[in-house]
Design a protein around this motif. Structure first.
Motif, PDB file in Angstrom:
ATOM      1  N   ASP A 252      53.165  45.136  28.125  1.00 30.73           N
ATOM      2  CA  ASP A 252      53.274  43.830  28.787  1.00 30.73           C
ATOM      3  C   ASP A 252      54.709  43.349  28.683  1.00 30.73           C
ATOM      4  O   ASP A 252      55.302  43.339  27.583  1.00 30.73           O
ATOM      5  N   MET A 253      55.262  42.914  29.812  1.00 30.46           N
ATOM      6  CA  MET A 253      56.637  42.452  29.845  1.00 30.46           C
ATOM      7  C   MET A 253      56.800  41.461  30.989  1.00 30.46           C
ATOM      8  O   MET A 253      55.822  41.119  31.670  1.00 30.46           O
ATOM      9  N   LYS A 254      58.013  40.995  31.195  1.00 32.87           N
ATOM     10  CA  LYS A 254      58.297  40.112  32.318  1.00 32.87           C
ATOM     11  C   LYS A 254      59.474  40.656  33.117  1.00 32.87           C
ATOM     12  O   LYS A 254      60.447  41.170  32.546  1.00 32.87           O
ATOM     13  N   VAL A 255      59.343  40.502  34.439  1.00 27.86           N
ATOM     14  CA  VAL A 255      60.410  40.884  35.357  1.00 27.86           C
ATOM     15  C   VAL A 255      60.760  39.647  36.168  1.00 27.86           C
ATOM     16  O   VAL A 255      59.935  39.160  36.948  1.00 27.86           O
ATOM     17  N   ALA A 256      61.955  39.124  35.943  1.00 27.08           N
ATOM     18  CA  ALA A 256      62.383  37.883  36.621  1.00 27.08           C
ATOM     19  C   ALA A 256      61.350  36.777  36.405  1.00 27.08           C
ATOM     20  O   ALA A 256      60.920  36.096  37.344  1.00 27.08           O
ATOM     21  N   ASP A 257      60.915  36.626  35.155  1.00 29.80           N
ATOM     22  CA  ASP A 257      59.955  35.596  34.742  1.00 29.80           C
ATOM     23  C   ASP A 257      58.548  35.821  35.293  1.00 29.80           C
ATOM     24  O   ASP A 257      57.689  34.937  35.180  1.00 29.80           O
ATOM     25  N   THR A 258      58.289  36.968  35.880  1.00 29.72           N
ATOM     26  CA  THR A 258      56.954  37.290  36.386  1.00 29.72           C
ATOM     27  C   THR A 258      56.320  38.339  35.468  1.00 29.72           C
ATOM     28  O   THR A 258      56.922  39.374  35.209  1.00 29.72           O
ATOM     29  N   PRO A 259      55.095  38.085  34.964  1.00 31.73           N
ATOM     30  CA  PRO A 259      54.457  39.065  34.080  1.00 31.73           C
ATOM     31  C   PRO A 259      54.239  40.402  34.778  1.00 31.73           C
ATOM     32  O   PRO A 259      53.909  40.458  35.966  1.00 31.73           O
ATOM     33  N   LEU A 260      54.397  41.473  34.019  1.00 35.17           N
ATOM     34  CA  LEU A 260      54.150  42.827  34.511  1.00 35.17           C
ATOM     35  C   LEU A 260      53.432  43.601  33.419  1.00 35.17           C
ATOM     36  O   LEU A 260      53.886  43.637  32.266  1.00 35.17           O
ATOM     37  N   ARG A 261      52.296  44.213  33.769  1.00 36.01           N
ATOM     38  CA  ARG A 261      51.572  45.065  32.829  1.00 36.01           C
ATOM     39  C   ARG A 261      51.536  46.489  33.371  1.00 36.01           C
ATOM     40  O   ARG A 261      51.128  46.712  34.518  1.00 36.01           O
ATOM     41  N   LEU A 262      51.935  47.446  32.530  1.00 38.15           N
ATOM     42  CA  LEU A 262      51.879  48.865  32.850  1.00 38.15           C
ATOM     43  C   LEU A 262      50.868  49.529  31.919  1.00 38.15           C
ATOM     44  O   LEU A 262      50.916  49.333  30.697  1.00 38.15           O
ATOM     45  N   GLU A 263      49.937  50.320  32.485  1.00 37.28           N
ATOM     46  CA  GLU A 263      48.897  50.968  31.698  1.00 37.28           C
ATOM     47  C   GLU A 263      48.834  52.453  32.036  1.00 37.28           C
ATOM     48  O   GLU A 263      49.068  52.852  33.187  1.00 37.28           O
ATOM     49  N   ALA A 264      48.484  53.242  31.036  1.00 39.08           N
ATOM     50  CA  ALA A 264      48.240  54.674  31.243  1.00 39.08           C
ATOM     51  C   ALA A 264      47.131  55.099  30.299  1.00 39.08           C
ATOM     52  O   ALA A 264      47.045  54.638  29.157  1.00 39.08           O
ATOM     53  N   ASP A 265      46.257  55.978  30.796  1.00 36.77           N
ATOM     54  CA  ASP A 265      45.130  56.460  30.004  1.00 36.77           C
ATOM     55  C   ASP A 265      44.937  57.944  30.308  1.00 36.77           C
ATOM     56  O   ASP A 265      44.924  58.352  31.474  1.00 36.77           O
ATOM     57  N   TYR A 266      44.779  58.734  29.250  1.00 33.28           N
ATOM     58  CA  TYR A 266      44.573  60.174  29.393  1.00 33.28           C
ATOM     59  C   TYR A 266      43.390  60.571  28.516  1.00 33.28           C
ATOM     60  O   TYR A 266      43.329  60.210  27.325  1.00 33.28           O
ATOM     61  N   ILE A 267      42.436  61.334  29.083  1.00 36.53           N
ATOM     62  CA  ILE A 267      41.284  61.784  28.304  1.00 36.53           C
ATOM     63  C   ILE A 267      41.107  63.290  28.486  1.00 36.53           C
ATOM     64  O   ILE A 267      41.500  63.863  29.508  1.00 36.53           O
ATOM     65  N   ARG A 268      40.478  63.895  27.486  1.00 37.46           N
ATOM     66  CA  ARG A 268      40.146  65.320  27.557  1.00 37.46           C
ATOM     67  C   ARG A 268      38.861  65.560  26.770  1.00 37.46           C
ATOM     68  O   ARG A 268      38.726  65.090  25.627  1.00 37.46           O
ATOM     69  N   ASN A 269      37.929  66.267  27.374  1.00 34.45           N
ATOM     70  CA  ASN A 269      36.689  66.657  26.706  1.00 34.45           C
ATOM     71  C   ASN A 269      36.964  67.883  25.847  1.00 34.45           C
ATOM     72  O   ASN A 269      37.079  69.006  26.354  1.00 34.45           O
ATOM     73  N   MET A 270      37.045  67.669  24.532  1.00 35.27           N
ATOM     74  CA  MET A 270      37.405  68.750  23.627  1.00 35.27           C
ATOM     75  C   MET A 270      36.277  69.764  23.452  1.00 35.27           C
ATOM     76  O   MET A 270      36.506  70.862  22.922  1.00 35.27           O
ATOM     77  N   ALA A 271      35.067  69.445  23.884  1.00 32.22           N
ATOM     78  CA  ALA A 271      33.933  70.372  23.769  1.00 32.22           C
ATOM     79  C   ALA A 271      33.752  71.221  25.023  1.00 32.22           C
ATOM     80  O   ALA A 271      32.833  72.048  25.073  1.00 32.22           O
ATOM     81  N   TYR A 272      34.626  71.053  26.011  1.00 31.79           N
ATOM     82  CA  TYR A 272      34.473  71.784  27.272  1.00 31.79           C
ATOM     83  C   TYR A 272      34.973  73.220  27.140  1.00 31.79           C
ATOM     84  O   TYR A 272      36.102  73.470  26.699  1.00 31.79           O
TER      85      TYR A 272
END
Length: 568
Positions: free
Chosen positions: A420-440
């Protein structure tokens, strides 16, 4: 009329104050011959009516005289002339002293009244102060668009398991998904109402009810229509929590999702049954660490399964255990980074091939029927779990009523980060998610008991062979949200863009978001959305989901949603 025990002291205080003030006021205007004070007469009348006892009345008059005497000492007044029997006489008290005494009495009485809740109009009992309410509502217009090049027919295996078994040799077709016909202007609502109760000593409880078309775990959306019939309400949450320290909490029951996660793995409407420990430990003013660990029953095998057999099957309950470690780092007032590593282990979710099952003898169950999933959407690799013995009287054409089960186990590792941050006083949220099925392990799809002749999905169009079977254990998502993530005022806004990629067996398809590709796994595509606040408690939203299959026959589904939301 009686004066209750809880209000006895406040009533005496008010009467004493009234007597004292009346005496002071009377003294200011009548310094000559003694006469009965009107308030004294009122006290006598209350004695006569039985409201006060004589001893209470004498005590009130004595208290008033004592307060008057104290006031005389404060201003150095002369001694008062003796009062005649049955009369009360107090020498003159200056107005400034009377006002001071009156203010002090008022403050004392009001403070006691507020504490005991007996003199505030409309004030609720004390126990209601420990209850807080919350809720939200949503009205949505939804559109589903299907590409005309989509595969057809596509079996709805989730429906097959719910209403089956389905006879592979029967005359009726299995339940089929809609893959070609658009559905527009589907009006839907969601309404939820919750109450949290402070039980003291850091113990709390919560209950929430919500709408929903059925009791599925991943959506509380209710479709309107249905002949204008009334709509259902479900128990959405019911939990107890204890916080023995500032940094630890234990929660049990049906609770909100306790993990930091995205809709890549869990639907936003999903709640968890079970018990969880939550730990939030500050390291420095800028850095904090957190951990969540819990056990959650997914499905219990019925105690009497099989119900028509004297010897019952051994227990094969399905559980999820989850553990998550994470940290937060606040760089400054406007910038914060969160990172979480999680491992979700789902036990006994994989289907198992039955023992030889002689359906032709009139048996209506097989010994592994309970290994099928209680709730699915679509995408996970599936196989036929009943080993049906051919009817010797009709070996080429016999009933084959089948259920399907999951091919793989699911032990999901998840790396999730948020900035979470601000760009020119406007909030900006960047998200990333990575999953892996270890039983596959791809080879599990061709193990003894499953094999090519039992796999039923995730093949190339019209070609059921080991070379064309496709699956995978990986999923990932990136998302950027510019503006206020949750608008809390008129004029606040946000726009969001995301890309999601989810292979068939990266996670359980039954727990994922219901909007993207209309639920499940084996999907990839873009999500575009935005919101605009129209009041502190209401906002408008629009979202567009563009998704198609990762592997297998073509299945492209676009979803468009227009909403008005409110919270209270």
């Amino acid at each position: 009329m009686t004066i209750g025990k809880a209000r006895h002291r406040p009533a005496r205080a008010i009467l004493a104050a009234a007597i004292g003030l009346a005496i002071f006021a009377g003294s200011a205007h009548a310094q000559s011959a003694p006469s009965d004070n009107a308030t004294i007469n009122l006290v006598r009348l209350l004695v006569k009516r039985g409201v006060l006892t004589q001893s209470d009345a004498d005590g009130l008059i004595a208290q008033a005289n004592a307060e008057a005497a104290q006031a005389q000492k404060l201003v150095g007044t002369a001694n008062a002339a003796p009062a005649a029997p049955g009369q009360v006489r107090v020498t003159y008290v200056p107005e400034v002293v009377r006002n001071q005494i009156k203010d002090e009495l008022r403050q004392e009485v009001v403070a006691q009244a507020r504490t005991e809740h007996w003199a505030e109009p409309g004030k609720l009992p004390e126990w209601l102060d420990r209850i807080s309410w919350s809720g939200d509502m949503r009205v949505r217009d939804e559109f589903h668009y299907y590409d005309k090049g989509n595969a057809y027919p596509v079996v709805d295996f989730a429906q097959l398991n719910r209403t089956g078994p389905y006879d592979l040799n029967g005359a009726n077709p299995p339940p089929l998904l809609n893959t070609l016909e658009n559905r527009t202007n589907s009006l839907r609502i969601r309404a939820r109402l919750g109450v949290n109760v402070d039980l003291g000593n850091d113990v709390t409880a919560g209950i929430r009810i919500g709408t929903g078309n059925d009791n599925n775990p991943v959506s509380t959306t209710q479709t309107l229509g249905g002949g204008l019939a009334k709509k259902d309400l479900w128990l959405d949450q019911a939990w107890l929590a204890w916080k023995p320290t500032d940094w630890a909490q234990v929660i049990g029951g049906r609770m909100p999702n306790p993990f930091m996660s995205t809709d890549l793995v869990y639907s936003n409407d999903l709640n968890f049954d079970g018990i969880v420990g939550k730990f939030n430990v500050p390291v420095t003013d800028e850095i904090g660490a957190f951990a969540n660990v819990g056990m959650f029953p997914i499905e219990y095998q019925a105690d009497d399964f099989p119900s028509q057999q004297g010897i019952k099957n051994a227990s094969r309950d399905k559980w999820m255990t989850g553990a998550q470690l994470g940290g937060t780092w606040r760089f400054n007032e406007d910038t914060q980074w969160k990172l979480a590593l999680a491992y979700y282990r789902f036990d006994h979710m994989r289907g198992e091939l039955s023992s030889p099952c002689s359906i032709y003898l009139g048996v209506n169950f097989c010994d592994t029927d309970a290994t099928r999933s209680a709730f699915m959407q679509k995408g996970n690799s599936l196989f036929l779990i009943r080993d049906i013995v051919p009817d010797p009287n009709s070996p080429s054409s016999y009933a084959q009523p089948q259920f399907v089960g999951l091919v793989y186990d699911y032990h999901v590792a998840d790396v999730n980060t948020q900035l979470d941050m601000k760009v020119a006083d406007t909030p900006l949220r960047l998200e990333a998610d990575y999953i892996r099925n270890m039983a596959y392990h791809r080879a599990d799809a061709f193990r003894p008991g499953v094999g090519l002749n039992r796999l039923v999905n995730n093949f190339g169009a019209g070609d059921f062979s080991e070379n064309t079977y496709k699956s995978g254990p990986v999923g990932w998502m990136v998302r950027a949200t510019l503006g206020d993530v949750n608008p809390h005022a008129a004029g606040e806004w946000n726009v969001a863009l995301a890309y999601k990629y989810l292979q068939p067996d990266a996670t359980l398809d039954g727990l994922t978001d219901t909007d993207f590709h209309l639920g499940g796994t084996n999907a990839k595509g873009f999500i575009l959305g935005g919101s605009y606040g129209i009041s502190p408690y209401a906002w408008l939203s629009a979202r567009y989901f563009n998704a198609k299959e990762v592997f297998g026959p073509p299945l492209s589904i676009d979803v468009f949603q227009l909403e008005m939301n409110a919270r209270f």
